[in-house]
Design an enzyme around this catalytic site. Structure first.
Site, short mmCIF file in Angstrom:
data_model
loop_
_atom_site.label_atom_id
_atom_site.label_comp_id
_atom_site.label_asym_id
_atom_site.label_seq_id
_atom_site.Cartn_x
_atom_site.Cartn_y
_atom_site.Cartn_z
CB CYS A 83 -0.99 -0.03 1.15
SG CYS A 83 -2.36 1.14 0.92
CG HIS A 199 -4.13 -3.53 2.22
ND1 HIS A 199 -3.18 -3.20 3.15
CD2 HIS A 199 -4.73 -2.37 1.86
CE1 HIS A 199 -3.21 -1.89 3.37
NE2 HIS A 199 -4.14 -1.36 2.61
CD GLU A 201 -2.30 -6.55 4.45
OE1 GLU A 201 -2.53 -5.38 4.82
OE2 GLU A 201 -1.69 -6.82 3.39
#
Length: 218
Positions: A83, A199, A201
């Site tokens: 990011c 992202h 994750e």
């Protein structure tokens, strides 16, 4: 077989807990710290980032993250930016008319997306290049984005090898509707330096596979 060691750089700006859990899930031995020695010596360094470009850069410099990233890349040691952790790899960022210096690993500017609605938030597909390792097996999957700014150009050549080093592999995505959309850099693979605007994750199984692809390459 020993698990690769990964340092998630904990300098106050980023989804460090979720990134740590995701990396552990794909087999990395993860340490969450801002300790310089750990960050420099781990097999892989993850630089997360959430917030304004200038604030993230201030946080990185305060934790000597700019020096750590520079030393690692000079030695060919892998770094993954996420990011705003990707955005600061560019030469500069412009937010609310304020220009800030980035880490200058790539030429170019991070600026406001020219889309009907910002922030660009939600799941989107990407246009991964041929030869990608980061997106192997998930080229056609969707990833989770939440950002108002991005790199809308990538001035560094991407079609030919640039002497000793292979040209960067750049992945693109789009913000906005099909009728009115703005292309931006979604990911870059550039030797030891990789980065994603989205992202991983928070991107479900596709994001986990992408992180696994990075970890297995350490």
């Amino acid at each position: 077989m020993t698990a690769p060691t990964v340092c998630v750089f904990d300098y106050g700006f980023g989804n460090v807990r979720s990134a740590t859990r995701a990396l552990e899930h794909v087999g990395a031995d993860v340490t969450l710290t801002a300790d310089r020695a750990v960050a420099e010596n781990a097999d892989g360094l993850v630089v997360p980032g959430v917030g304004a470009f200038a604030a993230v850069m201030d946080g990185l410099r305060a934790a000597r993250g700019d020096q750590i990233v520079g030393r690692r890349l000079a030695g060919g040691r892998p770094v993954l930016g996420i990011c705003v952790g990707m955005q600061v790899m560019f030469e500069r960022g412009v937010e609310h008319g304020i220009e800030s210096e980035g880490l200058d690993q790539w030429p170019g500017v991070v600026e406001l997306l020219q889309a009907p609605v910002v922030p660009n938030m939600g799941w989107a597909t990407v246009e991964a290049p041929e030869g990608t390792r980061l997106f192997k097996g998930v080229e056609d999957e969707r990833f989770y984005f939440v950002h108002s700014y991005g790199a809308r150009e990538f001035p560094l050549g991407t079609t030919e090898d640039t002497g000793r080093f292979a040209a960067p592999l750049v992945t693109w995505s789009r913000a906005g509707t099909a009728e009115q959309s703005d292309a931006f850099v979604a990911a870059v693979e550039n030797g030891p330096l990789s980065a994603t605007q989205f992202h991983p994750e928070k991107s479900g199984d596709a994001g986990l596979q992408l992180l696994k692809n990075w970890v297995t390459g350490l």
